[in-house]
Design a protein around this motif. Sequence first.
Motif, mmCIF file in Angstrom:
data_model
loop_
_atom_site.group_PDB
_atom_site.id
_atom_site.type_symbol
_atom_site.label_atom_id
_atom_site.label_comp_id
_atom_site.label_asym_id
_atom_site.label_seq_id
_atom_site.Cartn_x
_atom_site.Cartn_y
_atom_site.Cartn_z
ATOM 1 N N GLU A 412 31.129 44.112 46.369
ATOM 2 C CA GLU A 412 31.167 42.843 45.705
ATOM 3 C C GLU A 412 31.457 43.337 44.252
ATOM 4 O OE1 GLU A 412 27.694 40.216 48.096
ATOM 5 O OE2 GLU A 412 27.180 41.393 46.529
ATOM 6 N N ASP A 413 30.784 44.269 43.856
ATOM 7 C CA ASP A 413 31.019 44.814 42.156
ATOM 8 C C ASP A 413 32.449 44.893 42.152
ATOM 9 O OD1 ASP A 413 28.326 44.372 41.939
ATOM 10 O OD2 ASP A 413 27.849 46.304 42.000
ATOM 11 N N ILE A 414 33.022 45.543 42.909
ATOM 12 C CA ILE A 414 34.380 46.011 42.812
ATOM 13 C C ILE A 414 35.300 44.900 42.602
ATOM 14 C CG2 ILE A 414 36.267 47.140 44.031
ATOM 15 C CD1 ILE A 414 34.704 49.139 44.905
ATOM 16 N N GLU A 415 35.083 43.836 43.629
ATOM 17 C CA GLU A 415 35.883 42.524 43.426
ATOM 18 C C GLU A 415 35.665 41.721 42.280
ATOM 19 O OE1 GLU A 415 37.047 39.944 47.038
ATOM 20 O OE2 GLU A 415 35.247 38.738 46.348
ATOM 21 N N ASP A 416 34.261 41.658 41.770
ATOM 22 C CA ASP A 416 34.084 40.822 40.659
ATOM 23 C C ASP A 416 34.689 41.687 39.389
ATOM 24 O OD1 ASP A 416 32.603 39.294 42.116
ATOM 25 O OD2 ASP A 416 30.646 39.736 41.650
ATOM 26 N N THR A 417 34.506 42.931 39.215
ATOM 27 C CA THR A 417 35.143 43.622 38.100
ATOM 28 C C THR A 417 36.553 43.301 38.127
ATOM 29 O OG1 THR A 417 33.550 45.132 38.215
ATOM 30 C CG2 THR A 417 35.491 45.857 37.130
ATOM 31 N N ALA A 418 37.430 43.414 39.198
ATOM 32 C CA ALA A 418 38.819 43.555 39.476
ATOM 33 C C ALA A 418 39.140 42.020 39.017
ATOM 34 C CB ALA A 418 39.222 44.061 40.697
ATOM 35 N N LEU A 419 38.494 40.872 39.589
ATOM 36 C CA LEU A 419 38.751 39.660 39.302
ATOM 37 C C LEU A 419 38.503 39.233 37.705
ATOM 38 C CD1 LEU A 419 37.093 37.961 42.062
ATOM 39 C CD2 LEU A 419 39.531 37.940 41.775
ATOM 40 N N SER A 420 37.600 39.994 37.029
ATOM 41 C CA SER A 420 37.293 39.782 35.661
ATOM 42 C C SER A 420 38.334 40.548 34.879
ATOM 43 C CB SER A 420 35.914 40.436 35.052
ATOM 44 O OG SER A 420 35.803 40.042 33.963
ATOM 45 N N LEU A 421 38.740 41.609 35.403
ATOM 46 C CA LEU A 421 39.840 42.427 34.644
ATOM 47 C C LEU A 421 41.277 41.470 34.468
ATOM 48 C CD1 LEU A 421 40.989 44.637 33.121
ATOM 49 C CD2 LEU A 421 41.369 45.835 35.342
ATOM 50 N N VAL A 422 41.623 41.111 35.894
ATOM 51 C CA VAL A 422 42.819 40.340 35.925
ATOM 52 C C VAL A 422 42.690 39.147 34.955
ATOM 53 C CG1 VAL A 422 43.877 38.741 37.437
ATOM 54 C CG2 VAL A 422 43.083 40.835 38.250
ATOM 55 N N LYS A 423 41.705 38.181 34.835
ATOM 56 C CA LYS A 423 41.428 37.204 34.191
ATOM 57 C C LYS A 423 41.544 37.425 32.732
ATOM 58 C CE LYS A 423 37.858 34.364 34.963
ATOM 59 N NZ LYS A 423 36.533 33.673 34.965
ATOM 60 N N VAL A 424 40.921 38.698 32.305
ATOM 61 C CA VAL A 424 41.065 38.904 30.890
ATOM 62 C C VAL A 424 42.442 39.325 30.324
ATOM 63 C CG1 VAL A 424 40.348 40.593 29.013
ATOM 64 C CG2 VAL A 424 38.557 39.502 30.585
ATOM 65 N N ILE A 425 43.291 39.969 31.351
ATOM 66 C CA ILE A 425 44.506 40.245 31.086
ATOM 67 C C ILE A 425 45.652 39.092 30.905
ATOM 68 C CG2 ILE A 425 46.720 41.401 32.236
ATOM 69 C CD1 ILE A 425 44.836 43.495 33.480
ATOM 70 N N ASN A 426 45.383 38.093 31.809
ATOM 71 C CA ASN A 426 46.122 36.931 31.924
ATOM 72 C C ASN A 426 45.809 35.954 30.864
ATOM 73 O OD1 ASN A 426 47.453 37.752 34.114
ATOM 74 N ND2 ASN A 426 46.257 36.850 35.666
ATOM 75 N N ARG A 427 44.634 35.976 30.072
ATOM 76 C CA ARG A 427 44.359 35.061 29.439
ATOM 77 C C ARG A 427 43.995 35.230 27.809
ATOM 78 N NH1 ARG A 427 39.639 31.356 32.797
ATOM 79 N NH2 ARG A 427 40.868 31.413 34.675
ATOM 80 N N ASN A 428 44.041 36.718 27.537
ATOM 81 C CA ASN A 428 43.982 37.038 26.347
ATOM 82 C C ASN A 428 45.366 37.029 25.819
ATOM 83 O OD1 ASN A 428 44.283 39.343 24.246
ATOM 84 N ND2 ASN A 428 42.168 38.909 24.169
ATOM 85 N N ALA A 429 45.426 36.325 24.444
ATOM 86 C CA ALA A 429 46.524 36.109 23.687
ATOM 87 C C ALA A 429 47.336 37.304 23.068
ATOM 88 C CB ALA A 429 46.248 35.186 22.644
ATOM 89 N N THR A 430 46.726 38.346 23.082
ATOM 90 C CA THR A 430 47.454 39.708 22.600
ATOM 91 C C THR A 430 48.320 40.216 23.639
ATOM 92 O OG1 THR A 430 45.380 40.467 21.453
ATOM 93 C CG2 THR A 430 46.866 42.043 21.756
ATOM 94 N N ASN A 431 47.898 39.931 24.947
ATOM 95 C CA ASN A 431 49.145 40.347 25.850
ATOM 96 C C ASN A 431 49.997 39.243 26.060
ATOM 97 O OD1 ASN A 431 50.397 41.322 28.370
ATOM 98 N ND2 ASN A 431 48.815 40.139 29.594
ATOM 99 N N THR A 432 51.283 39.561 25.711
ATOM 100 C CA THR A 432 52.359 38.854 26.222
ATOM 101 C C THR A 432 53.389 39.257 27.097
ATOM 102 O OG1 THR A 432 53.453 39.337 24.218
ATOM 103 C CG2 THR A 432 52.297 37.392 23.999
#
Length: 885
Positions: A412-432
């Motif tokens: 569960e921790d691996i999945e939750d961490t990976a999901l959070s990393l994916v979300k931050v990558i996609n939603r942070n404006a610095t990454n285009t």
Amino acid sequence: MEKLELKVKGLYLSPNDYSSVPLGALLEASNGVIDKDSVFDTRRGQTFYSSAAFASTVDMMYNYNNTLLVHFGTTLAYDAGAGVFTNYTGSFADPDTDFKIRSVEANQNFYFTTSTGIKKLDSVTGTPTDAGAPPGLDLGGSLTGGSGFLANNFGVGYRMLWGYKDANNNLILGSPSQRFTLENTTGGSRDVSLNFSIPDGITTAWFYQVYRTSQTAAGTTPNDEMYLCLEGNPTSGEIAANLLTVTDSTPDALLGPTLYTSPTQQGIENGNLPPPFAKDIALFNGLTLYANTRNKNRMFLTLLGSSAPALGYVATTGDTHTNTTLDGLGTTTNVRVGMKVRGTGIPATSRVLTIDSPTAVTLTVAATATAAGVTIEFEDVVTLAGTEYYASAAESVADREFLAASAGTPAEDIEDTALSLVKVINRNATNTSIYAYYTSGYNELPGKITLEERAVGGATYYATSTNGTSFNPTLPTSGTTMASTNDEKQNGIFISKNDQPDAVPIYAFVYAGSANKPIRRIIALRDSVFIFKDDGIFRFTGNDFASAVISLFDSSKKLYAYNSPAVFDNQIFCFVDDGVVAVSEQGVQLISKPIENVLLVISQYSNFQANTFGVGYDSDRKYMLWTIDTSDDTYAQTAYVWNAITGTWTIWDLPRYAGIIADGDNKLYMSQPVNNFVYVERKSFTYFDYADESYAINISAVNSNVITVNSVANVLVGDAIRQGTRVALVEEINGLDLTLNYVLSWTIAAATVDKPFVVRISYVPLDADNPSIVKHFPEATYFFKEANFQDILSGFSSNNASEEQFSLPQPTNASGDFGSGIYGASPYGGLNITAGRVAIRTYLPLEPSRANWVTASLELEEPFANISFMGMSYLLNPMQTKLIV
């Protein structure tokens, strides 16, 4: 003795012309066609079509919905009518060196290759867009409300996707997003608040669809059988924020259709990914084939852990100073060099430089204050495509911090961490530059992440981490050893779903021949697709990916001029390494043997491949190979024209750069590289067809056979002046006064100047089957199907004399004044031709008349005149010869 030469068989430049050519073989056949057996006619002329010159030479032409499209430079334009072209919005460059933009028309849409991937038009006046739909990105949510559809102690799973309907009512659905599951253990029923990222390219015309599973008991993982629960359109505000939040309150009884990737449907492996970058494209049996491909730059990672000593953070306290020393730490266990250091007074750019003791570290950037007992968090850093992301106790998109989960089971921790990393990558404006996708299935090990560039053709990107052993493959702490790949398949072909050019499953590709030899062209015929590679010709058959078969068709032929292939009569005509061939289901047939001595020499020039192209003309039964004449040419100068029915070659001396037969009117359109105009063939099936460029002039005065015009800039002696059905030839130019060869009833109004071109034909040497005997050739007779010309030149040369030209006499059975008839309704000049045939007899000049052989020629340079030559006869008398010893 009389010899008949009543055959006209086209050019024979290569064989022995004494013994190995057929009766009627020609040495010259310029600007004519042999569309009827043994009749040499004047070709149709070509005149201006585009209303203005283009900014650069048009290098490709296309058909879409009975409209002509052209490409020049990096611009694509369409014919808005009458030769007025409108540019499309956007920049469209060729896919690569030696690869032109190619296209297909499918589902009423226009798909074409570019340097940035496959583009699509769904209407002639529309705007090109990327083909396909982007996959769904991250998906998350939480329970909401005081009651709802989700029962207590039950859970559900979700996926979402993006889609739209194009202008032709085709439904385009993207690939579903990652799975998101949650359970309700609140003690009462609840609804679910969902949020998901919005990818680039989405507009308010797009819709989103959210699908969910049936409810399963808590502790049981929901399967992947999902049903539509929400659908809507994003607002402009949500698009600007790249985030959309919706609430699912749909009762189970109102769930809609099944998600197309559900296990009972196509399966998740059949997600509709957009087409890959491709250098060629073809349509066959409802399948769109993308050849010589590469995917977007991708990287595949699996997170192996998210709690100490794996990827994560260390929370402690310590003392700061106005320098780089951080001491008094409660612990440095699991602290690593390069970790981000977060705390009051510590700059956001500060990292761990060294670990000095169990209670002290050195920072890369000095603290800005001195304080004791400061709350400190050391965060592992993951750098992806040049952007850093930080493992933290809480998720913060704005700070690029992802949750390093530690409250659940390891999975569960691996999945939750990976999901959070994916979300931050996609939603942070610095990454285009990249998107992240969580790709672990409901019945797979957790932690799978796919990173993918947002646009095709970007640079390779890299991954590093302060705790690289938490990933598979292991990430380095610095450098470029962990790099993205674009999975280039230069011998590969991706296959779309049937009748869905926008949908290409990730696994649906096949290979043709050696991986070291690129696909140069793929061209579809009725029963198969032919693949031209540097290691031979291959053949594709099949109705879908499952039945697709690629087999070697001919290993001895390699496409040499990459733009030479053209299709007509269910055959592909092209220039391979030993000449022009016709490729069909039955095999490969060489057709250029009669002229190969010329073509093979030209093909050795370094500028041959770049400046050679082919056009197929089904209704005219022709293949036209446009190519250079010399090693200095920068565009094609000459067309070698093959008529497949009569089996003959002729030559057209027209400088051109590209051409196409337009679907709208079945006419030949061509790009002129000298003036950057688009030309169109004259095709009225009247005598007006036999001229090239037309220019507008105005007649301002008339005096008998002299007219005064506003400009003579485009007028030469021999040109035709045309006004309505009145036509006369220019005999003299004096200032703005034109002396014409006839007195006609001109009016003070607009008129047209029409340009002639030279039509020339000559036989191989005429030797009466014995070139060793000297002969006297006193006279010859030419036979014409019709003689609608005013002045035609005959020429004779021999082994003893160079060519002498003279005008043939007017045929004795012709009558009428020039221009007296209605154009198109009677022959040129009003001639009255008995039974449509004319014989013109002439004497040979003295010098060439005594020789072993003579060569006879005809030359016509007259607008609106057709040579219509059927053959000749000639008289000869063998002369006594004496061998002097």
